[in-house]
Design a protein around this motif. Structure first.
Motif, short mmCIF file in Angstrom:
data_model
loop_
_atom_site.label_atom_id
_atom_site.label_comp_id
_atom_site.label_asym_id
_atom_site.label_seq_id
_atom_site.Cartn_x
_atom_site.Cartn_y
_atom_site.Cartn_z
N THR A 231 -3.92 57.02 -60.10
CA THR A 231 -3.25 57.25 -58.82
C THR A 231 -1.82 56.72 -58.89
O THR A 231 -1.46 55.97 -59.82
CB THR A 231 -3.97 56.53 -57.67
OG1 THR A 231 -3.89 55.12 -57.91
CG2 THR A 231 -5.42 56.96 -57.56
N LYS A 232 -1.04 57.06 -57.89
CA LYS A 232 0.33 56.57 -57.85
C LYS A 232 0.36 55.05 -57.79
O LYS A 232 1.14 54.41 -58.51
CB LYS A 232 1.07 57.15 -56.64
CG LYS A 232 2.51 56.67 -56.58
CD LYS A 232 3.26 57.24 -55.42
CE LYS A 232 4.69 56.74 -55.43
NZ LYS A 232 5.47 57.30 -54.36
N SER A 233 -0.48 54.45 -56.96
CA SER A 233 -0.46 52.99 -56.84
C SER A 233 -0.87 52.32 -58.15
O SER A 233 -0.30 51.30 -58.53
CB SER A 233 -1.35 52.52 -55.68
OG SER A 233 -2.67 52.94 -55.86
N GLU A 234 -1.83 52.90 -58.85
CA GLU A 234 -2.23 52.36 -60.15
C GLU A 234 -1.09 52.49 -61.16
O GLU A 234 -0.81 51.56 -61.93
CB GLU A 234 -3.48 53.07 -60.67
CG GLU A 234 -4.72 52.78 -59.87
CD GLU A 234 -5.87 53.70 -60.20
OE1 GLU A 234 -7.02 53.24 -60.02
OE2 GLU A 234 -5.66 54.87 -60.60
N LEU A 235 -0.44 53.64 -61.16
CA LEU A 235 0.67 53.87 -62.09
C LEU A 235 1.82 52.92 -61.80
O LEU A 235 2.44 52.36 -62.71
CB LEU A 235 1.13 55.33 -62.03
CG LEU A 235 2.23 55.73 -63.02
CD1 LEU A 235 1.83 55.43 -64.46
CD2 LEU A 235 2.56 57.21 -62.85
N LEU A 236 2.11 52.68 -60.53
CA LEU A 236 3.17 51.75 -60.17
C LEU A 236 2.90 50.35 -60.71
O LEU A 236 3.81 49.69 -61.24
CB LEU A 236 3.34 51.69 -58.64
CG LEU A 236 4.11 52.84 -58.01
CD1 LEU A 236 3.92 52.83 -56.49
CD2 LEU A 236 5.58 52.77 -58.37
N VAL A 237 1.66 49.90 -60.61
CA VAL A 237 1.30 48.57 -61.12
C VAL A 237 1.47 48.52 -62.63
O VAL A 237 2.05 47.57 -63.17
CB VAL A 237 -0.16 48.21 -60.72
CG1 VAL A 237 -0.65 46.97 -61.46
CG2 VAL A 237 -0.25 48.01 -59.22
N VAL A 238 0.99 49.54 -63.32
CA VAL A 238 1.11 49.58 -64.77
C VAL A 238 2.58 49.58 -65.20
O VAL A 238 2.98 48.84 -66.10
CB VAL A 238 0.37 50.81 -65.35
CG1 VAL A 238 0.69 51.01 -66.81
CG2 VAL A 238 -1.12 50.67 -65.15
N LEU A 239 3.38 50.41 -64.54
CA LEU A 239 4.80 50.50 -64.90
C LEU A 239 5.54 49.20 -64.64
O LEU A 239 6.48 48.86 -65.34
CB LEU A 239 5.47 51.65 -64.14
CG LEU A 239 5.00 53.05 -64.52
CD1 LEU A 239 5.65 54.09 -63.61
CD2 LEU A 239 5.29 53.36 -65.98
N GLU A 240 5.09 48.46 -63.64
CA GLU A 240 5.73 47.19 -63.28
C GLU A 240 5.38 46.07 -64.25
O GLU A 240 6.18 45.20 -64.52
CB GLU A 240 5.33 46.79 -61.86
CG GLU A 240 6.08 45.60 -61.32
CD GLU A 240 5.72 45.32 -59.88
OE1 GLU A 240 5.49 44.15 -59.56
OE2 GLU A 240 5.67 46.28 -59.08
N HIS A 241 4.16 46.11 -64.80
CA HIS A 241 3.67 44.97 -65.58
C HIS A 241 3.47 45.24 -67.06
O HIS A 241 3.17 44.31 -67.81
CB HIS A 241 2.34 44.48 -64.99
CG HIS A 241 2.49 43.97 -63.59
ND1 HIS A 241 3.13 42.80 -63.29
CD2 HIS A 241 2.09 44.50 -62.41
CE1 HIS A 241 3.12 42.61 -61.97
NE2 HIS A 241 2.49 43.63 -61.42
#
Length: 125
Positions: free
Chosen positions: A30-40
């Protein structure tokens, strides 16, 4: 006699088990999962749209490997690390699905598909 049968059965199970390689699954993200991965994490993020689409806008950090250019896609995918997770997206999900299948066939072990695509990403930002 039972012991010999048990040994034969175990040997057969072992032999057949060795030949079976688990095919990697494409994991929807999902977008929220991808955002977390991209951030960390430092990830392999691939935009599989045409270069013209990529030039109009893309997710920060993504590289462009056009799925509609078979030769270019294979060459671009070969530059990626097959042992590291690869995150892919297109505009709305159709091309990323096709790219996922190609990556599986090429031996990639962890494939994540943001199938909502850049169209959804852009609308929500």
């Amino acid at each position: 006699m039972r012991f010999q049968i048990l040994l034969v059965v175990l040997a057969l199970l072992f032999c057949f088990g060795c030949d079976q390689k688990a095919s990697p699954e494409v994991i929807p993200v999902t977008k929220s999962e991808l955002l977390v991965v991209l951030e960390h994490e430092d990830v392999q993020l691939v935009d599989v749209r045409r270069p013209e689409e990529y030039d109009l806008g893309h997710i920060s950090g993504a590289i462009n490997i056009n799925i509609l250019d078979s030769e270019g896609f294979e060459k671009g995918a070969a530059s990626l690390d097959k042992q590291k997770p690869v995150y892919i997206y297109c505009q709305a999900g159709k091309r990323s699905k096709k790219a996922s299948e190609k990556l599986k066939a090429m031996g990639f072990t962890a494939i994540y598909d943001y199938s909502d695509g850049y169209g959804s990403w852009e609308q929500e930002n």
